[in-house]
Design a protein around this motif. Sequence first.
Motif, mmCIF file in Angstrom:
data_model
loop_
_atom_site.group_PDB
_atom_site.id
_atom_site.type_symbol
_atom_site.label_atom_id
_atom_site.label_comp_id
_atom_site.label_asym_id
_atom_site.label_seq_id
_atom_site.Cartn_x
_atom_site.Cartn_y
_atom_site.Cartn_z
ATOM 1 N N MET A 112 3.176 12.917 -64.472
ATOM 2 C CA MET A 112 2.583 14.074 -64.388
ATOM 3 C C MET A 112 2.894 15.025 -65.508
ATOM 4 O O MET A 112 2.009 15.516 -66.146
ATOM 5 C CB MET A 112 2.862 14.752 -62.933
ATOM 6 C CG MET A 112 1.937 16.238 -62.869
ATOM 7 S SD MET A 112 0.100 15.697 -62.700
ATOM 8 C CE MET A 112 0.101 14.691 -61.410
ATOM 9 N N ALA A 113 4.262 15.132 -65.909
ATOM 10 C CA ALA A 113 4.640 15.960 -67.183
ATOM 11 C C ALA A 113 4.131 15.488 -68.224
ATOM 12 O O ALA A 113 3.702 16.307 -69.146
ATOM 13 C CB ALA A 113 6.120 16.084 -67.086
ATOM 14 N N ARG A 114 3.977 14.208 -68.589
ATOM 15 C CA ARG A 114 3.470 13.607 -69.571
ATOM 16 C C ARG A 114 2.066 14.125 -69.950
ATOM 17 O O ARG A 114 1.529 14.169 -71.020
ATOM 18 C CB ARG A 114 3.838 12.096 -69.999
ATOM 19 C CG ARG A 114 5.335 11.824 -70.205
ATOM 20 C CD ARG A 114 5.534 10.337 -70.336
ATOM 21 N NE ARG A 114 4.680 9.986 -71.764
ATOM 22 C CZ ARG A 114 4.619 8.716 -71.985
ATOM 23 N NH1 ARG A 114 5.133 7.698 -71.248
ATOM 24 N NH2 ARG A 114 3.626 8.283 -73.160
ATOM 25 N N LEU A 161 -2.604 16.849 -72.565
ATOM 26 C CA LEU A 161 -3.568 17.598 -72.354
ATOM 27 C C LEU A 161 -3.459 18.839 -73.336
ATOM 28 O O LEU A 161 -4.256 19.442 -73.943
ATOM 29 C CB LEU A 161 -3.741 17.887 -71.044
ATOM 30 C CG LEU A 161 -5.037 18.751 -70.596
ATOM 31 C CD1 LEU A 161 -6.214 18.312 -71.201
ATOM 32 C CD2 LEU A 161 -5.102 19.279 -69.151
ATOM 33 N N THR A 162 -2.305 19.416 -73.159
ATOM 34 C CA THR A 162 -2.150 20.648 -73.862
ATOM 35 C C THR A 162 -2.114 20.256 -75.400
ATOM 36 O O THR A 162 -2.722 21.153 -76.474
ATOM 37 C CB THR A 162 -0.458 21.162 -73.815
ATOM 38 O OG1 THR A 162 -0.437 21.378 -72.209
ATOM 39 C CG2 THR A 162 -0.220 22.311 -74.388
ATOM 40 N N VAL A 216 -5.723 20.027 -76.520
ATOM 41 C CA VAL A 216 -6.430 21.337 -76.489
ATOM 42 C C VAL A 216 -6.145 21.817 -77.575
ATOM 43 O O VAL A 216 -6.930 22.424 -78.546
ATOM 44 C CB VAL A 216 -6.061 22.306 -75.306
ATOM 45 C CG1 VAL A 216 -6.571 23.564 -75.543
ATOM 46 C CG2 VAL A 216 -6.538 21.319 -74.008
ATOM 47 N N CYS A 217 -4.824 21.829 -78.032
ATOM 48 C CA CYS A 217 -4.594 22.439 -79.559
ATOM 49 C C CYS A 217 -5.062 21.575 -80.658
ATOM 50 O O CYS A 217 -5.420 22.393 -81.530
ATOM 51 C CB CYS A 217 -3.014 22.310 -79.634
ATOM 52 S SG CYS A 217 -1.917 23.339 -78.371
ATOM 53 N N ALA A 218 -5.304 20.252 -80.566
ATOM 54 C CA ALA A 218 -6.106 19.575 -81.330
ATOM 55 C C ALA A 218 -7.396 20.086 -81.682
ATOM 56 O O ALA A 218 -7.835 20.319 -82.811
ATOM 57 C CB ALA A 218 -5.862 18.129 -81.389
ATOM 58 N N PHE A 219 -8.307 20.170 -80.383
ATOM 59 C CA PHE A 219 -9.452 20.899 -80.557
ATOM 60 C C PHE A 219 -9.630 22.082 -80.979
ATOM 61 O O PHE A 219 -10.489 22.572 -81.850
ATOM 62 C CB PHE A 219 -9.719 20.727 -79.033
ATOM 63 C CG PHE A 219 -11.180 21.416 -78.733
ATOM 64 C CD1 PHE A 219 -12.608 20.699 -79.129
ATOM 65 C CD2 PHE A 219 -11.319 22.895 -78.198
ATOM 66 C CE1 PHE A 219 -13.617 21.369 -78.906
ATOM 67 C CE2 PHE A 219 -12.401 23.246 -78.001
ATOM 68 C CZ PHE A 219 -13.478 22.760 -78.373
ATOM 69 N N VAL A 267 -12.188 14.898 -80.128
ATOM 70 C CA VAL A 267 -10.725 14.489 -80.164
ATOM 71 C C VAL A 267 -10.088 14.389 -79.055
ATOM 72 O O VAL A 267 -8.840 13.839 -79.125
ATOM 73 C CB VAL A 267 -10.155 15.920 -80.783
ATOM 74 C CG1 VAL A 267 -10.687 16.302 -82.459
ATOM 75 C CG2 VAL A 267 -10.219 17.265 -80.046
ATOM 76 N N PHE A 268 -10.813 14.744 -77.822
ATOM 77 C CA PHE A 268 -10.269 14.268 -76.636
ATOM 78 C C PHE A 268 -10.130 12.720 -76.233
ATOM 79 O O PHE A 268 -9.431 12.354 -75.611
ATOM 80 C CB PHE A 268 -10.938 15.162 -75.426
ATOM 81 C CG PHE A 268 -10.677 16.552 -75.522
ATOM 82 C CD1 PHE A 268 -9.388 16.985 -74.996
ATOM 83 C CD2 PHE A 268 -11.501 17.421 -75.960
ATOM 84 C CE1 PHE A 268 -8.932 18.410 -74.893
ATOM 85 C CE2 PHE A 268 -11.449 18.770 -76.166
ATOM 86 C CZ PHE A 268 -10.116 19.264 -75.352
ATOM 87 N N LEU A 269 -10.855 12.006 -77.206
ATOM 88 C CA LEU A 269 -10.966 10.564 -77.135
ATOM 89 C C LEU A 269 -10.298 9.844 -78.079
ATOM 90 O O LEU A 269 -9.905 8.644 -78.030
ATOM 91 C CB LEU A 269 -12.429 9.983 -77.145
ATOM 92 C CG LEU A 269 -13.657 10.740 -76.195
ATOM 93 C CD1 LEU A 269 -14.798 10.181 -76.762
ATOM 94 C CD2 LEU A 269 -12.944 10.245 -74.888
ATOM 95 N N ARG A 270 -9.309 10.830 -78.863
ATOM 96 C CA ARG A 270 -8.420 10.252 -80.048
ATOM 97 C C ARG A 270 -7.597 9.100 -79.590
ATOM 98 O O ARG A 270 -6.997 8.250 -80.490
ATOM 99 C CB ARG A 270 -8.019 11.559 -80.956
ATOM 100 C CG ARG A 270 -6.946 12.136 -80.326
ATOM 101 C CD ARG A 270 -6.548 13.470 -81.035
ATOM 102 N NE ARG A 270 -5.482 14.103 -80.360
ATOM 103 C CZ ARG A 270 -4.280 13.975 -80.478
ATOM 104 N NH1 ARG A 270 -3.859 13.297 -81.287
ATOM 105 N NH2 ARG A 270 -3.426 14.752 -79.645
ATOM 106 N N ARG A 271 -6.662 9.293 -78.354
ATOM 107 C CA ARG A 271 -5.636 8.459 -77.969
ATOM 108 C C ARG A 271 -6.113 7.131 -77.622
ATOM 109 O O ARG A 271 -5.518 6.171 -77.847
ATOM 110 C CB ARG A 271 -4.902 9.278 -76.832
ATOM 111 C CG ARG A 271 -4.296 10.343 -77.121
ATOM 112 C CD ARG A 271 -3.739 11.258 -76.190
ATOM 113 N NE ARG A 271 -3.318 12.527 -76.256
ATOM 114 C CZ ARG A 271 -2.071 12.688 -76.725
ATOM 115 N NH1 ARG A 271 -1.199 11.641 -77.393
ATOM 116 N NH2 ARG A 271 -1.513 13.929 -77.214
#
Length: 373
Positions: free
Chosen positions: A1-3, A8-9, A12-15, A54-58
């Motif tokens: 959960m921490a990871r 997610l943080t 969001v910063c990348a976005f 960018v939320f799909l970048r991983r």
Amino acid sequence: MARTARALTTDVCAFLFAVGFSVLSADAVLRGRDLSDGWLLVDQATGAVACLSVFLRRRWPVILALVLLVAGTRSHFVTGATLVALFTVATHRPPRTTAWVAAVVLAPLPFFLVQRPDPADPRTSSALVFFALVAGAIGWGLFVRSRRQLIASLRDRAERAAVEGRRQAREDIAREMHDVLAHRLSLLSVHAGALEFNPGAPPAEVQRAAGVIRDSAHQALEDLREIIDVLRADGDAVGQPQPVLTDLERLARESRTAGMRVALRQNVADPAAAPPLAGRTAYRVVQEGLTNARKHAPDEPVTVTVSGGPGDGLTVEIHNPAPGAAPEQAVPGAGMGLIGLRERTGLAGGRLEHTLTREDFRLTAWLPWPASA
């Protein structure tokens, strides 16, 4: 959960970076271009979709980077998302993949320079800045990747060192338990055997043997308690002082009390000046030698010779004749005493040798004693 929360943080910063970069640089890039309101709206909509991607970048970093690069040829507002995608490729994908993507991105640069663009043209500076930003994003991603690999390597090495340290500590404790308890328990066995096979012994002799048994049992329990305290302690355990070279006379006296014939010859000018490690190791060598003699040649005399000094090292020799026949009630052993002694002596910087012939058994150890000690 921490990871997941951390990822997610980061996304969001990348976005926010992609949006902020595209918006803040739009005026400088689009200035002087004759764009209709409709085309500008399409450009902004494309940029919004790119920033959201960018939320799909991983999951699909390479595909996303290539798609954004193609879209970036017609839309400025895709640039921020493109930089994020390239950074992700360099961070999470193998160097070969990163090199291939970088080659695709930077391939137009030589053709652009061959055309000798006008330095005064704003589009020239925009193009050069774009290639510089692309190179910076890929380079920063490679740096982050290398740093993560270095941290992971250091963490792995630290974990392996901790495991090795715990293993070494267990071996040291096991070796200490063997050296200490084997000596005490062999004394118990010798005197208990004497009482068993000589029930008609004079009361004074029985009382003396019983006293030795009681004292040896008490001392064995004390030694065991000390070792358990070391195992339980979080820091440095406080226990009995470790034996040194001057304790050899006490060790020989204990063996004589048990009925052994022990001759101790100390040819050391100042035993108290011996290095603690060398003195402690020499004590354990003599202790193991007397224990072995008590097990395998209980009726034979034992000669212990200790010699040496600063610069020459410390030499310990235990010698006893071989028994004529194996004792009927030999004290059982684990068979690890000499192996543990060799390891202990090696850790102290010395060496250990032993020879067994039909005539005698000889155990010899040499330990360093620096001239400056």
